[in-house]
Design an enzyme around this catalytic site. Sequence first.
Site, PDB file in Angstrom:
ATOM      1  N   CYS A 138       0.800  -0.914   0.004  1.00  0.00           N
ATOM      2  CA  CYS A 138       0.085  -0.024  -0.143  1.00  0.00           C
ATOM      3  C   CYS A 138       0.954   1.163  -0.040  1.00  0.00           C
ATOM      4  CB  CYS A 138      -0.882   0.036   0.914  1.00  0.00           C
ATOM      5  SG  CYS A 138      -0.160  -0.188   2.819  1.00  0.00           S
ATOM      6  N   ARG A 190      -2.308  -0.702   5.430  1.00  0.00           N
ATOM      7  CA  ARG A 190      -3.492  -1.117   4.756  1.00  0.00           C
ATOM      8  C   ARG A 190      -3.333  -2.520   4.279  1.00  0.00           C
ATOM      9  NH1 ARG A 190      -4.755   3.739   1.023  1.00  0.00           N
ATOM     10  NH2 ARG A 190      -2.435   3.849   1.283  1.00  0.00           N
TER      11      ARG A 190
END
Lengths: 301, 149
Positions: A247, A252
């Site tokens: 990410c 994430r």
Amino acid sequence: MSVAHDDSPAFAGYAHPERLVGTDWLAAHLGEPGLVVVESDEDVLLYETGHIPGAVKVDWHTELNDPVTRDYVDGAGFAKLLGAKGISRDDTVVIYGDKNNWWAAYALWVFTLFGHEDVRLLDGGRAKWEAEGREYTTDPATPTATDYPVVERDDSTVRAFRDDVLAHLGNPLIDVRSPEEFSGERTTAPAYPEEGALRAGHIPSAQNVPWGKAVAEDGTFKPLAELEAIYRDGAGLQSGDDVIAYCRIGERSSHTWFVLTHLLGFEGVRNYDGSWTEWGSLVRVPIVRGAEPGAVPALVG
Amino acid sequence: MSAPELPDLPPVLAEIREDFLAITQPERLQLLLEFSRELPALPQRYADHPDLLERVEECQSPVFIFTEVDAEGRVHLHATAPEQAPTTRGFASILAQGLDGLEVDVMLAIPDDFPFELGLTDAVSPLRLRGMVGMLGRAKRQVRQALAS
């Protein structure tokens, strides 16, 4: 010592249902010997506004990251941290947090780097606990310090570095950022701080599956069939694939790493924590702009 | 406790800085939490018109601020951020209290990086503090715009 698994039928379809507990289970097991509940949030003060009784706080910025080098704490640092939090090596650790367990999954991934065996997520995180009107306290936890062993971090199994990504090209990559970051319209998540990538776009051939797609309305993970539709049918992952997820700074993608590894059962999933803030600033690495994944490039040199 | 090596700040901000620097790291988090609880509700005219507020992109959680200059040339800052973002609310609250009623020149002269002098760098992390730097930057820009119009 570890505590019993949550045998809820809701988790039965997942590859590793023992990695999840529900709010009912947690409420029933709070205070049980061998169980430590950890809250890990984006906001460093959220725990102080109210947390699950007995839960200790672990902050990713100030406690999991090395303050100088861009890296995680080392074995001694992790031992010191967990010792201070009252966690023993064979304890069951249940992690929960804000933002659909975004940072909780990140903490779980870091615990995994150190091989802490029994670490689970609270399905639905803070939001679900709160929505159900369950108990919070503002009393800070007062854990009894433990003697957590110094275990060297294993960076080879679930973690990928930039050279690993270059060598991996041609195998599945999942970019879990927003479509705007993927296409190169911007380098940061909407409403998130600029963290300094010099170029925008994505790693060639990466499939864009924003991390939040794995989460249902109530913050819990989607059922297996829906996850399969997203990652197998949608992103083309197949059993036996080695996958690297990335990410912006690796948080994430920890969430997606959890989904692929523990819910869907892929065995060779690594998280590239250097992610876009590194790749987008590296000299001469291939980058693709636009909504399409793009072709795997012939490697230079 | 005075901190002569630090640059001058307007009195209220200087006092806030002294308060933070006088206490331990865990206490600093608690003080920031108290600030977050003190963030006043938006004046009705903004509460009814959230479109008048400007979102600060540097902040991790959505925060909207609006800085106005009154007829006497004094600055007032209004802000709103979700309850689930106490750190952001705390930053906004410090600015709302510390900037309120300052003359424009005094407000614009506040060092852009003063958030890093509050002793919160270790407790909160530099990245998060950049959110507060961003808020102050927005507030100054809004004041300059108000003067120009």
